[in-house]
Every structure is written in structure tokens, then in C-alpha cells.
Scaffold this active site. Structure first.
Site, PDB file in Angstrom:
ATOM      1  N   ARG A   1       0.850  -1.190   0.000  1.00  0.00           N
ATOM      2  CA  ARG A   1       0.000   0.000   0.000  1.00  0.00           C
ATOM      3  C   ARG A   1       0.888   1.243   0.000  1.00  0.00           C
ATOM      4  O   ARG A   1       2.021   1.209   0.491  1.00  0.00           O
ATOM      5  CB  ARG A   1      -0.901   0.011   1.237  1.00  0.00           C
ATOM      6  CG  ARG A   1      -1.800  -1.213   1.383  1.00  0.00           C
ATOM      7  CD  ARG A   1      -2.568  -1.155   2.700  1.00  0.00           C
ATOM      8  NE  ARG A   1      -3.463  -2.292   2.863  1.00  0.00           N
ATOM      9  CZ  ARG A   1      -3.138  -3.419   3.497  1.00  0.00           C
ATOM     10  NH1 ARG A   1      -1.917  -3.550   4.018  1.00  0.00           N
ATOM     11  NH2 ARG A   1      -4.003  -4.411   3.617  1.00  0.00           N
TER      12      ARG A   1
ATOM     13  N   LYS B   1      -1.569  -2.627   8.143  1.00  0.00           N
ATOM     14  CA  LYS B   1      -2.713  -2.210   8.950  1.00  0.00           C
ATOM     15  C   LYS B   1      -2.707  -2.948  10.287  1.00  0.00           C
ATOM     16  O   LYS B   1      -2.342  -4.111  10.358  1.00  0.00           O
ATOM     17  CB  LYS B   1      -4.025  -2.498   8.194  1.00  0.00           C
ATOM     18  CG  LYS B   1      -4.247  -1.589   6.990  1.00  0.00           C
ATOM     19  CD  LYS B   1      -5.603  -1.834   6.368  1.00  0.00           C
ATOM     20  CE  LYS B   1      -5.888  -0.863   5.230  1.00  0.00           C
ATOM     21  NZ  LYS B   1      -7.215  -1.088   4.615  1.00  0.00           N
TER      22      LYS B   1
ATOM     23  N   HIS C   1      -2.788   2.627  -5.797  1.00  0.00           N
ATOM     24  CA  HIS C   1      -3.505   1.390  -5.484  1.00  0.00           C
ATOM     25  C   HIS C   1      -3.730   0.545  -6.735  1.00  0.00           C
ATOM     26  O   HIS C   1      -3.861  -0.675  -6.653  1.00  0.00           O
ATOM     27  CB  HIS C   1      -4.839   1.702  -4.806  1.00  0.00           C
ATOM     28  CG  HIS C   1      -5.157   0.780  -3.670  1.00  0.00           C
ATOM     29  ND1 HIS C   1      -4.361   0.678  -2.544  1.00  0.00           N
ATOM     30  CD2 HIS C   1      -6.175  -0.094  -3.490  1.00  0.00           C
ATOM     31  CE1 HIS C   1      -4.886  -0.222  -1.714  1.00  0.00           C
ATOM     32  NE2 HIS C   1      -5.976  -0.703  -2.267  1.00  0.00           N
TER      33      HIS C   1
ATOM     34  N   ARG D   1      -1.039  -1.900  -6.981  1.00  0.00           N
ATOM     35  CA  ARG D   1      -1.284  -3.017  -6.060  1.00  0.00           C
ATOM     36  C   ARG D   1      -2.292  -3.991  -6.670  1.00  0.00           C
ATOM     37  O   ARG D   1      -2.103  -5.210  -6.650  1.00  0.00           O
ATOM     38  CB  ARG D   1      -1.798  -2.450  -4.736  1.00  0.00           C
ATOM     39  CG  ARG D   1      -2.171  -3.480  -3.670  1.00  0.00           C
ATOM     40  CD  ARG D   1      -2.488  -2.714  -2.379  1.00  0.00           C
ATOM     41  NE  ARG D   1      -3.220  -3.494  -1.398  1.00  0.00           N
ATOM     42  CZ  ARG D   1      -2.646  -4.284  -0.493  1.00  0.00           C
ATOM     43  NH1 ARG D   1      -1.341  -4.435  -0.481  1.00  0.00           N
ATOM     44  NH2 ARG D   1      -3.379  -4.934   0.392  1.00  0.00           N
TER      45      ARG D   1
ATOM     46  N   HIS E   1      -3.652  -9.030   3.540  1.00  0.00           N
ATOM     47  CA  HIS E   1      -5.082  -9.071   3.812  1.00  0.00           C
ATOM     48  C   HIS E   1      -5.350  -9.967   5.016  1.00  0.00           C
ATOM     49  O   HIS E   1      -4.827 -11.077   5.096  1.00  0.00           O
ATOM     50  CB  HIS E   1      -5.852  -9.635   2.609  1.00  0.00           C
ATOM     51  CG  HIS E   1      -5.924  -8.686   1.457  1.00  0.00           C
ATOM     52  ND1 HIS E   1      -6.140  -9.103   0.159  1.00  0.00           N
ATOM     53  CD2 HIS E   1      -5.820  -7.338   1.399  1.00  0.00           C
ATOM     54  CE1 HIS E   1      -6.157  -8.058  -0.644  1.00  0.00           C
ATOM     55  NE2 HIS E   1      -5.973  -6.982   0.088  1.00  0.00           N
TER      56      HIS E   1
ATOM     57  N   TYR F   1      -9.666 -10.457  -6.592  1.00  0.00           N
ATOM     58  CA  TYR F   1      -8.742 -10.469  -7.723  1.00  0.00           C
ATOM     59  C   TYR F   1      -8.943 -11.693  -8.609  1.00  0.00           C
ATOM     60  O   TYR F   1      -8.586 -11.680  -9.779  1.00  0.00           O
ATOM     61  CB  TYR F   1      -7.299 -10.390  -7.219  1.00  0.00           C
ATOM     62  CG  TYR F   1      -7.037  -9.100  -6.488  1.00  0.00           C
ATOM     63  CD1 TYR F   1      -6.953  -7.895  -7.174  1.00  0.00           C
ATOM     64  CD2 TYR F   1      -6.931  -9.077  -5.107  1.00  0.00           C
ATOM     65  CE1 TYR F   1      -6.741  -6.707  -6.510  1.00  0.00           C
ATOM     66  CE2 TYR F   1      -6.720  -7.892  -4.429  1.00  0.00           C
ATOM     67  CZ  TYR F   1      -6.633  -6.711  -5.137  1.00  0.00           C
ATOM     68  OH  TYR F   1      -6.444  -5.533  -4.475  1.00  0.00           O
TER      69      TYR F   1
END
Length: 311
Positions: A162, A186, A257, A260, A283, A292
Site C-alpha cells: 500500500r 494495517k 492502489h 497493487r 489481507h 482479484y
């Protein structure tokens, strides 16, 4: 949001907001941007509740929350925003129960419109090739910014990180021998991400001949620097990528993004395991990565429609 409305909140509401903020920062390790968004949503909810005559957290009811969301919908907020605000409300009331501020979690049955399932914008491999041709041509000279931009985009595409993760990287996060990258994602979660030979070469050139020309006393250990020698920020990266995408002229993809998204899609197109891609992207849920696979199916369907004589 009107500051005067926030200042008029009852003391119990204001205290809860302050405690909730500390919880998000200290216990959940949310980013400053996420904390601001959560607090803005909760402030909006409490201002709405006060307008209905509710002055204590115990006075919140499911109907109050539903009417608040309905009011948000009536002013034209998107489904995604409504879904986020409903999730914030559930997070807040759940926290309030754990803190014994209220006895019942009134948001347990709160629902919001489902998000539209949109496929992320991706670039085709040929388009990525054209982008790197532009970057390499710009970096032929000794301009350190052009050398940086090549390394920056190579790493974004190679690793799928990211943009917030990219700007937080330090030189010590690189392991050139193993060609891996230590990333803090994150929730302050750490992961190790591989990158390829082209990115390694671009990084080596940036570190040896580009970065030293921009480095100042304020650079510290930041991997990527802005023109003035400070750590590069997300706005600068978005500007670099935005200008680059405009050179293509044939893509709706926008921002870092998209790199990504493209990295994830090309990995799956090439036969990568879904769980491996999940780990690379950081994730927490496999379901997030599975979007995806839908992108890949759409690309396959498009190719079929164009190529098969009986399509």
C-alpha cells in the site's frame, strides 16, 4: 461538521468520544486517518441522537441508529460510506458494552446497504511495460528524482504494498540479499514481502546514486525522499503515479492502489496460490483477496469474447 454542535454534546458523550479515540489509537493501532474517520462518524451519530433528545449512551436505541443512517442516505452518501458508518456504529456500541458504559449492544441488528461490488482497476502487462519504458527513459540521466520514481514504481508493482506502507519504509527494512521487504501494515502487523530483480536493480541505483543527492539532516533512515530531502509523503507518491498513468492515455486506473491491484491480478494470472497472494498483500481475510480472482475471470471472459469464433 459544525464545531459548535460537537461542543454542545453532553459530558458523557464527550468523555466516551475521548476514551474511544484512545482505544482506537492505543489498543487497535489504527492509523491517524482511520481514527479521524471513526470519530467523525461517531460524532455525527451522537449529534443526531442529541437532536432526538437522547442525552446518555444508555438512551441510544436501534431506531436512533437506523434513523441516523436514513438521514445520511437522504443527503446522497454512497453505499460504501453508509456501510462504513454502520460498521463504525457497531464498533462503538460494542466497545461501550465492553467498557460497561451501556448494558446492551443496540447496534447488533443494525444493517446498511450492501456495497456495490466493483472490480478494481488494473493495468495489462503491456501497459506496465510501457510505463517502465517511460520511467527508464526519464532515469537515463543523473536526475535523482527520476531515479527515485523508477525505484518507487518498481517496488510498488513488485511488492504490491500500500502507498501508506511504502512511505513508511526505512533503508533497514530492505534485505537486498534475500530480496525481501519488511512491511508494517494495517493494525501494526508486520509481514515480509519479496520483490524481483528489476526492482532490486532500481533500488540499488537509487540508494547508491540518487538518494545521496537529495539526502539532508532531516532524511534520517527514510527509504524514499522528497525533493527537499524529507521522507516522501503519500501525496507526492500519488502525484508521481498520476502523471505516469496519464502518459498511457488508455487506462481508467488511477493512483498507486492500481499498481497493487495490478500486481495481485498478474500474480494470480501467472498461477500464484491465492493464500500466498493474501500473505503478500497483507489481507486479514481471504475473501478480500478473492476479488482479484473475479478480475482474472473478467479478463479471461473478455479475451474469450474477442478471440473465440463462436463467442
Amino acid at each position: 461538521m459544525d464545531r459548535s454542535e460537537i461542543d454542545q454534546l453532553p459530558e458523557e458523550f464527550s468523555a466516551a468520544l475521548g476514551d474511544f479515540e484512545r482505544y482506537l489509537v492505543s489498543e487497535k493501532a489504527r492509523s491517524a486517518h482511520t481514527v479521524r474517520a471513526y470519530l467523525g462518524d461517531v460524532e455525527s451519530l451522537l449529534i443526531h441522537a442529541l437532536a432526538e433528545g437522547v442525552t446518555t449512551l444508555a438512551g441510544l436505541e436501534l431506531g436512533t441508529l437506523r434513523r441516523w443512517l436514513g438521514e445520511q442516505s437522504s443527503v446522497g452518501l454512497t453505499r460504501a460510506t453508509l456501510a462504513r458508518r454502520a460498521a463504525t456504529a457497531r464498533s462503538f456500541t460494542s466497545w461501550a458494552v465492553r467498557q460497561e458504559l451501556v448494558a446492551l449492544d443496540v447496534a447488533l441488528r443494525l444493517k446498511a446497504p450492501k456495497r456495490n461490488k466493483t472490480l478494481p482497476g488494473v493495468l495489462q502487462r503491456q501497459q506496465m511495460g510501457r510505463l517502465f519504458e517511460v520511467l527508464q527513459a526519464n532515469a537515463v540521466g543523473a536526475d535523482p528524482v527520476a531515479v527515485r520514481d523508477l525505484a518507487l514504481v518498481e517496488l510498488l508493482y513488485a511488492s504490491g504494498v500500500r502507498v501508506g506502507e511504502l512511505v513508511g519504509l526505512d533503508r533497514g527494512d530492505l534485505d537486498p540479499q534475500r530480496r525481501t521487504l519488511r512491511v508494517i501494515g494495517k493494525g501494526n502487523k508486520e509481514r515480509t514481502v519479496p520483490y524481483g530483480q528489476p526492482a532490486a536493480q532500481a533500488l540499488d541505483r537509487w540508494l547508491s546514486s540518487g538518494r545521496p543527492k537529495l539526502e539532508t539532516a532531516s532524511s534520517a533512515e527514510a527509504l524514499f525522499l522528497g525533493k527537499r530531502g524529507n521522507r516522501i509523503d503519500q501525496r507526492q507518491v500519488r502525484s508521481v503515479v498520476g502523471r505516469l498513468f496519464r502518459t498511457l492515455g488508455d487506462t481508467s486506473a488511477t493512483g498507486p492502489h492500481a499498481l497493487r491491484h495490478s500486481a495481485a491480478t498478474h500474480l494470480l494470472d501467472g498461477g500464484a496460490d491465492l493464500r500466498a497472494v493474501q500473505e503478500i498483500l497483507g489481507h486479514s481475510s481471504l475473501a478480500t483477496t478473492q476479488i482479484y480472482t473475479h478480475v482474472s475471470v473478467e479478463r479471461l471472459r473478455s479475451s474469450y469474447q474477442q478471440a473465440h469464433p463462436r463467442a
